[in-house]
Design an enzyme around this catalytic site. Structure first.
Site, PDB file in Angstrom:
ATOM      1  N   ASP A   1       0.814  -1.212   0.000  1.00 14.50           N
ATOM      2  CA  ASP A   1       0.000   0.000   0.000  1.00 14.50           C
ATOM      3  C   ASP A   1       0.851   1.268   0.000  1.00 14.50           C
ATOM      4  O   ASP A   1       0.493   2.264  -0.630  1.00 14.50           O
ATOM      5  CB  ASP A   1      -0.940   0.003   1.207  1.00 14.50           C
ATOM      6  N   GLY A   2       1.983   1.249   0.709  1.00 17.27           N
ATOM      7  CA  GLY A   2       2.858   2.428   0.716  1.00 17.27           C
ATOM      8  C   GLY A   2       3.425   2.715  -0.659  1.00 17.27           C
ATOM      9  O   GLY A   2       3.537   3.879  -1.078  1.00 17.27           O
TER      10      GLY A   2
ATOM     11  N   ASP B   1      -0.393  17.224  19.402  1.00 19.32           N
ATOM     12  CA  ASP B   1       0.749  16.641  18.702  1.00 19.32           C
ATOM     13  C   ASP B   1       0.647  16.909  17.207  1.00 19.32           C
ATOM     14  O   ASP B   1       1.657  17.119  16.530  1.00 19.32           O
ATOM     15  CB  ASP B   1       0.806  15.126  18.938  1.00 19.32           C
TER      16      ASP B   1
ATOM     17  N   ASN C   1      -3.959  10.172   0.895  1.00 20.58           N
ATOM     18  CA  ASN C   1      -4.297   9.779   2.258  1.00 20.58           C
ATOM     19  C   ASN C   1      -4.613  10.971   3.159  1.00 20.58           C
ATOM     20  O   ASN C   1      -5.725  11.116   3.635  1.00 20.58           O
ATOM     21  CB  ASN C   1      -3.139   8.985   2.883  1.00 20.58           C
TER      22      ASN C   1
END
Length: 298
Positions: free
Chosen positions: A75-76, A175, A145
């Site tokens: 997927d990356g 964060d 994404n």
């Protein structure tokens, strides 16, 4: 061409692969040979880790004029390839070498048979919404994404004001703040318990990561909404686009995020309900159901 349309004829096909994934190159070579045997103009190249931001790579140079990009890795790898392919409206057929994913359509063992079907005219096109991020007067970046504005250094939070359609929504000391697409709803946003959207949905999600003394509820925005993230003065931040591109965001800077004019296009062989099957398997819901069934039988 929209979601559900047939792929159509393929006159030129490229095969790319992640050079660091074990077995990816060998499988890419077999798939490339299969395309050549089918009498289709073809090319093969490794997908550089740094992507197009580091200059034109071999995939960037070969892709223009292609009707299909076969992407081998995971997927990356498919996510990185989509940033290149979406600029040219080239559909992607993803092949994963490892664990179950949401973007890659085929496993290693299925790849050759699946590609044979696609080259023969099978499959449908699934279009995915992308997000466009503009920092100040810089050139826009496109994310399949998510776009993430996060802290510049470990141990410190960042203060980010969130505006939606010109209205102040929240001021987070956090964060990070995530703006995710439907595709990204099963990525980083899912890790912080954000909502899961059907992959062809066009809405965006806004979510804060570990906000300090404030609610962290994720929000699904209306279709076509514009999000502005403002880094408070006295704070430094980093913008990450799809986990590949990192850009420093200086104190007081603003990032405007909208739906991108680009679309990522994927070749699918299964029905539209396959997403739910993948989701249930990836998140372990089927295992839980099986365990409950065993308890009921006992």
């Amino acid at each position: 061409m929209s979601t559900g349309d047939a792929l159509g004829g393929i006159a030129r096909c490229g095969v790319c692969y992640h050079p660091d994934v074990h077995g990816a190159r060998a499988l890419a070579e077999r798939l490339h040979a299969q395309v050549v045997k089918a009498g289709i103009e073809s090319w093969s190249a490794p997908l550089e880790r740094d992507g197009p931001a580091g200059g034109e790579g071999p995939v960037d140079a070969q892709l223009p004029g292609s009707d299909l990009l076969v992407c081998v890795g995971g997927d990356g790898t498919v996510l990185q390839a989509s940033g290149i392919a979406s600029a040219l409206n080239v559909p992607i057929f993803g092949v994963r070498m490892g664990r179950l994913g949401f973007l890659a359509e085929s496993t290693e063992s299925e790849a050759e048979a699946a590609l044979r079907l696609i080259l023969g005219g099978g499959g449908r096109i699934e279009e995915r919404t992308m997000a466009q991020a503009v920092l100040g007067d810089e050139e826009p970046l496109h994310a399949l994404n998510d776009v993430v504005i996060g802290r510049h250094r470990l141990g410190r939070t960042v203060s980010v004001g969130v505006h939606v359609d010109g209205v102040v929504l929240a001021e987070y000391r956090t964060d990070a703040v995530i703006v995710a697409t439907a595709t990204g709803s099963t990525g980083y946003a899912l890790a912080i318990h954000g909502p899961i959207l059907y992959p062809t949905s066009t809405e965006l999600i806004v979510a804060a990561v570990a906000p300090h003394l404030s609610y962290g509820n994720a929000l699904v925005l209306r279709d076509g909404a514009e999000v502005t993230l403002e880094v408070a003065r006295g704070h430094e931040a980093v913008m990450t686009v799809d986990g590949h591109h990192e850009i420093e965001v200086r104190s007081g800077s603003m990032v405007r995020i909208t739906r991108s004019p680009r679309r990522a296009r994927f070749v699918r062989l299964g029905g539209e309900g396959q997403f739910y099957a993948n989701l249930a398997q990836r998140l372990g819901w089927l295992r839980l159901d099986h365990q409950l069934g065993e308890l009921e039988r006992d």
